[in-house]
Design a protein around this motif. Structure first.
Motif, PDB file in Angstrom:
ATOM      1  N   ASP A  25       0.831  -1.071   0.179  1.00 22.17           N
ATOM      2  CA  ASP A  25       0.144  -0.070  -0.022  1.00 22.17           C
ATOM      3  C   ASP A  25       0.850   1.187  -0.116  1.00 22.17           C
ATOM      4  OD1 ASP A  25      -2.200  -1.332  -0.021  1.00 22.17           O
ATOM      5  OD2 ASP A  25      -2.589  -1.492   2.271  1.00 22.17           O
ATOM      6  N   PHE A  26       2.042   1.072   0.719  1.00 23.57           N
ATOM      7  CA  PHE A  26       2.681   2.433   0.826  1.00 23.57           C
ATOM      8  C   PHE A  26       3.259   2.489  -0.714  1.00 23.57           C
ATOM      9  CE2 PHE A  26       7.468   3.969   1.009  1.00 23.57           C
ATOM     10  CZ  PHE A  26       7.107   5.071   1.538  1.00 23.57           C
ATOM     11  N   MET A  27       3.890   1.518  -1.238  1.00 22.63           N
ATOM     12  CA  MET A  27       4.190   1.662  -2.608  1.00 22.63           C
ATOM     13  C   MET A  27       3.542   2.104  -3.633  1.00 22.63           C
ATOM     14  SD  MET A  27       7.329  -1.342  -2.906  1.00 22.63           S
ATOM     15  CE  MET A  27       8.010  -0.683  -4.332  1.00 22.63           C
ATOM     16  N   PHE A  28       1.999   1.717  -3.380  1.00 23.56           N
ATOM     17  CA  PHE A  28       1.050   2.146  -4.256  1.00 23.56           C
ATOM     18  C   PHE A  28       1.008   3.744  -4.257  1.00 23.56           C
ATOM     19  CE2 PHE A  28      -1.013  -1.705  -5.649  1.00 23.56           C
ATOM     20  CZ  PHE A  28      -0.676  -1.911  -6.853  1.00 23.56           C
ATOM     21  N   SER A  29       0.961   4.209  -2.903  1.00 17.94           N
ATOM     22  CA  SER A  29       0.848   5.725  -2.496  1.00 17.94           C
ATOM     23  C   SER A  29       2.088   6.412  -3.209  1.00 17.94           C
ATOM     24  CB  SER A  29       0.949   5.730  -0.801  1.00 17.94           C
ATOM     25  OG  SER A  29      -0.478   5.378  -0.583  1.00 17.94           O
ATOM     26  N   LEU A  30       3.132   5.825  -2.878  1.00 17.64           N
ATOM     27  CA  LEU A  30       4.440   6.300  -3.350  1.00 17.64           C
ATOM     28  C   LEU A  30       4.423   6.621  -5.045  1.00 17.64           C
ATOM     29  CD1 LEU A  30       7.318   7.599  -2.615  1.00 17.64           C
ATOM     30  CD2 LEU A  30       8.312   5.314  -3.224  1.00 17.64           C
ATOM     31  N   ASN A  31       3.794   5.439  -5.707  1.00 14.97           N
ATOM     32  CA  ASN A  31       3.588   5.678  -7.089  1.00 14.97           C
ATOM     33  C   ASN A  31       2.655   6.826  -7.400  1.00 14.97           C
ATOM     34  OD1 ASN A  31       3.237   4.142  -9.994  1.00 14.97           O
ATOM     35  ND2 ASN A  31       1.313   4.100  -9.107  1.00 14.97           N
ATOM     36  N   ASP A  32       1.516   6.912  -6.616  1.00 14.87           N
ATOM     37  CA  ASP A  32       0.581   7.802  -6.794  1.00 14.87           C
ATOM     38  C   ASP A  32       1.438   9.412  -6.970  1.00 14.87           C
ATOM     39  OD1 ASP A  32      -1.120   5.805  -7.240  1.00 14.87           O
ATOM     40  OD2 ASP A  32      -2.231   6.185  -5.195  1.00 14.87           O
ATOM     41  N   ALA A  33       2.253   9.407  -5.733  1.00 14.30           N
ATOM     42  CA  ALA A  33       2.814  10.881  -5.664  1.00 14.30           C
ATOM     43  C   ALA A  33       3.945  10.879  -6.728  1.00 14.30           C
ATOM     44  CB  ALA A  33       3.388  10.658  -4.104  1.00 14.30           C
ATOM     45  N   MET A  34       4.622   9.870  -7.135  1.00  8.85           N
ATOM     46  CA  MET A  34       5.473  10.087  -8.240  1.00  8.85           C
ATOM     47  C   MET A  34       4.721  10.458  -9.701  1.00  8.85           C
ATOM     48  SD  MET A  34       7.890   6.766  -7.502  1.00  8.85           S
ATOM     49  CE  MET A  34       8.658   6.997  -9.444  1.00  8.85           C
ATOM     50  N   GLY A  35       3.641   9.913  -9.795  1.00  9.91           N
ATOM     51  CA  GLY A  35       2.734  10.190 -10.925  1.00  9.91           C
ATOM     52  C   GLY A  35       2.089  11.520 -10.902  1.00  9.91           C
ATOM     53  N   LYS A  36       1.646  12.153  -9.753  1.00 14.63           N
ATOM     54  CA  LYS A  36       1.366  13.502  -9.761  1.00 14.63           C
ATOM     55  C   LYS A  36       2.324  14.514  -9.903  1.00 14.63           C
ATOM     56  CE  LYS A  36      -0.744  16.863  -6.523  1.00 14.63           C
ATOM     57  NZ  LYS A  36      -1.656  17.400  -7.437  1.00 14.63           N
ATOM     58  N   TRP A  37       3.653  13.938  -9.537  1.00 12.47           N
ATOM     59  CA  TRP A  37       4.849  15.051  -9.840  1.00 12.47           C
ATOM     60  C   TRP A  37       5.016  14.806 -11.379  1.00 12.47           C
ATOM     61  CZ3 TRP A  37      10.061  12.798 -10.661  1.00 12.47           C
ATOM     62  CH2 TRP A  37      11.024  13.881 -10.508  1.00 12.47           C
ATOM     63  N   LEU A  38       5.019  13.745 -11.991  1.00 13.51           N
ATOM     64  CA  LEU A  38       5.188  13.755 -13.367  1.00 13.51           C
ATOM     65  C   LEU A  38       4.577  13.975 -14.377  1.00 13.51           C
ATOM     66  CD1 LEU A  38       7.176   9.937 -12.983  1.00 13.51           C
ATOM     67  CD2 LEU A  38       8.437  12.286 -13.555  1.00 13.51           C
ATOM     68  N   VAL A  39       3.030  14.250 -13.948  1.00 13.78           N
ATOM     69  CA  VAL A  39       2.059  14.664 -14.818  1.00 13.78           C
ATOM     70  C   VAL A  39       1.917  16.145 -14.983  1.00 13.78           C
ATOM     71  CG1 VAL A  39       0.686  12.727 -15.088  1.00 13.78           C
ATOM     72  CG2 VAL A  39       0.245  14.272 -13.273  1.00 13.78           C
ATOM     73  N   ALA A  40       2.784  16.750 -14.036  1.00 12.31           N
ATOM     74  CA  ALA A  40       2.793  18.105 -13.971  1.00 12.31           C
ATOM     75  C   ALA A  40       3.905  18.597 -15.027  1.00 12.31           C
ATOM     76  CB  ALA A  40       3.377  18.716 -12.555  1.00 12.31           C
ATOM     77  N   SER A  41       4.735  17.736 -15.467  1.00 10.95           N
ATOM     78  CA  SER A  41       5.709  18.078 -16.507  1.00 10.95           C
ATOM     79  C   SER A  41       5.431  17.416 -17.771  1.00 10.95           C
ATOM     80  CB  SER A  41       6.896  17.848 -16.208  1.00 10.95           C
ATOM     81  OG  SER A  41       7.382  18.233 -14.826  1.00 10.95           O
ATOM     82  N   PHE A  42       4.731  16.262 -17.741  1.00  9.20           N
ATOM     83  CA  PHE A  42       4.544  15.528 -19.076  1.00  9.20           C
ATOM     84  C   PHE A  42       3.079  15.314 -19.276  1.00  9.20           C
ATOM     85  CE2 PHE A  42       8.694  14.722 -17.234  1.00  9.20           C
ATOM     86  CZ  PHE A  42       9.581  14.965 -18.345  1.00  9.20           C
ATOM     87  N   SER A  43       2.562  14.758 -20.424  1.00  9.19           N
ATOM     88  CA  SER A  43       1.190  14.638 -20.761  1.00  9.19           C
ATOM     89  C   SER A  43       0.997  13.262 -20.328  1.00  9.19           C
ATOM     90  CB  SER A  43       0.893  14.633 -22.042  1.00  9.19           C
ATOM     91  OG  SER A  43       1.725  13.804 -22.900  1.00  9.19           O
ATOM     92  N   VAL A  44      -0.534  13.084 -19.865  1.00  5.49           N
ATOM     93  CA  VAL A  44      -0.756  11.709 -19.520  1.00  5.49           C
ATOM     94  C   VAL A  44      -0.467  10.534 -20.138  1.00  5.49           C
ATOM     95  CG1 VAL A  44      -2.892  10.480 -18.497  1.00  5.49           C
ATOM     96  CG2 VAL A  44      -2.810  12.641 -18.050  1.00  5.49           C
ATOM     97  N   GLY A  45      -0.594  10.732 -21.574  1.00  8.24           N
ATOM     98  CA  GLY A  45      -0.124   9.754 -22.749  1.00  8.24           C
ATOM     99  C   GLY A  45       1.338   9.519 -22.444  1.00  8.24           C
ATOM    100  N   GLN A  46       2.118  10.560 -22.279  1.00  5.86           N
ATOM    101  CA  GLN A  46       3.481  10.208 -22.395  1.00  5.86           C
ATOM    102  C   GLN A  46       3.769   9.394 -21.159  1.00  5.86           C
ATOM    103  OE1 GLN A  46       6.013  13.561 -23.072  1.00  5.86           O
ATOM    104  NE2 GLN A  46       7.985  12.766 -22.813  1.00  5.86           N
ATOM    105  N   VAL A  47       3.108   9.661 -19.893  1.00  8.84           N
ATOM    106  CA  VAL A  47       3.373   8.920 -18.768  1.00  8.84           C
ATOM    107  C   VAL A  47       3.358   7.430 -18.742  1.00  8.84           C
ATOM    108  CG1 VAL A  47       2.881   8.702 -16.175  1.00  8.84           C
ATOM    109  CG2 VAL A  47       3.311  11.096 -17.058  1.00  8.84           C
ATOM    110  N   LEU A  48       1.949   7.535 -19.439  1.00 10.90           N
ATOM    111  CA  LEU A  48       1.308   6.074 -19.748  1.00 10.90           C
ATOM    112  C   LEU A  48       2.403   5.103 -20.449  1.00 10.90           C
ATOM    113  CD1 LEU A  48      -2.511   6.338 -20.038  1.00 10.90           C
ATOM    114  CD2 LEU A  48      -1.508   5.507 -18.244  1.00 10.90           C
ATOM    115  N   VAL A  49       2.713   5.631 -21.355  1.00  8.28           N
ATOM    116  CA  VAL A  49       3.691   5.060 -22.248  1.00  8.28           C
ATOM    117  C   VAL A  49       5.074   4.542 -21.619  1.00  8.28           C
ATOM    118  CG1 VAL A  49       5.561   5.196 -24.488  1.00  8.28           C
ATOM    119  CG2 VAL A  49       3.066   6.201 -24.379  1.00  8.28           C
TER     120      VAL A  49
END
Length: 306
Positions: A25-49
């Motif tokens: 659960d902690f790693m999923f939360s860390l993943n979510d926080a990393m995702g929020k940080w990254l989608v601030a700089s890159f599009s959702v599509g680029q992050v998914l790829v």
């Protein structure tokens, strides 16, 4: 003496399962926080790829131990496709929501997943639930509405993304129950392939240049998510679901902590109230489900009182 040793070993296995669930659960939360940080700089599509490519670093060795036929010889192909669609929608909509909303706000919507599952299981899986759990489902929906803030803001796109994403998440969970015979590696592989394809289409015209450090961060996003998934899958094999399920609500706690540490976001009063109602309703639904299962293990009961 043998009974005492057996009991101690069983207790240790359950403890390991609990620890793996908490870590997952902690790693999923860390993943979510990393995702929020990254989608601030890159599009959702680029992050998914790039996230999907990172996930294959974990999935590759897993799938190498299975025959290739495990990918296409699957049960209920139609349901498999539906699950992949909902799982991809869940992931993309989550990232689209956290671009604009605090992590804890989006996670509050997702914590309503067990409530949606209880309602959907009645209609899609034929699992009868009694009036007490239906009442808890209704109370849980009230919590969602409070968290949405009853105003014109309810109809903001980020809130709608979070709400639809959490519903897609619930549908994915329901379909997981119907596809229990499919191996975890197969389910996650198709889910990752679908996210990769969706990301390619969404990133057309929205691809930003990135340096080596950013590439590593995006790849790490997929690796962390895969490891979290494996930890939780293993925990469910070591400890009873009745012990582990309530621990899922630590995701909300971690969302608050990580959101505050990395983004200086804290939930407002309405979000706290809505989240509290959702968690209590979800725990009650799970508790009533356990009581019903225990009663049926002794003697069949009337499900109208579940």
């Amino acid at each position: 003496m043998d009974k005492r040793v057996s009991s101690a070993l069983g207790g240790n296995v359950i403890l390991i399962g609990v620890l793996l669930m908490l870590l997952g659960d902690f790693m999923f939360s860390l993943n979510d926080a990393m995702g929020k940080w990254l989608v601030a700089s890159f599009s959702v599509g680029q992050v998914l790829v790039i996230r999907s490519l990172g996930a294959f670093f974990v999935l590759g060795p897993m799938f190498a131990r299975q025959p290739i036929s495990a990918l296409y010889c699957v049960e209920r192909p139609t349901l498999q496709v539906m699950r992949v669609v909902f799982a991809t929608g869940d992931l993309a909509l989550f990232y689209a929501a956290v671009v604009y909303l605090p992590l804890a706000d989006v996670m509050t919507f997702y914590m309503a997943g067990p409530i949606y599952v209880a309602a959907l299981s009645h209609f899609l899986l034929g699992e009868r639930i009694g009036w007490r759990r239906w009442f808890a489902v209704l109370i849980g929906f009230v919590g969602v509405i409070i968290a949405l803030r009853p105003s014109s803001a309810m109809l903001s796109w980020p809130s709608i993304f979070g709400l639809i994403g959490s519903f897609s998440f619930a549908l994915t969970l329901v379909l997981n129950r119907r596809l229990r015979a499919t191996s975890d590696a197969t389910l996650v592989t198709w889910q990752t392939i679908a996210a990769l394809i969706a990301g390619i289409f969404l990133s057309i015209g929205h691809w930003s240049p990135l340096d080596f450090g950013q590439l590593l961060a995006l790849l790490l996003l997929g690796i962390v998510a895969c490891i979290a998934h494996l930890l939780i899958t293993r925990s469910l094999k070591l400890a009873p679901a009745s012990v582990l399920a309530p621990l899922q609500y630590t995701l909300l706690l971690w969302a608050v902590v990580l959101g505050w540490l990395f983004f200086d976001d804290l939930p407002d009063v309405q979000t706290w109230i809505g989240a509290g109602i959702i968690v209590l309703a979800g725990l009650f639904i799970f508790h009533r489900g356990n009581l019903k299962q225990d009663a049926e293990a002794i003697v069949p009961t009337d499900s109208s009182h579940g």
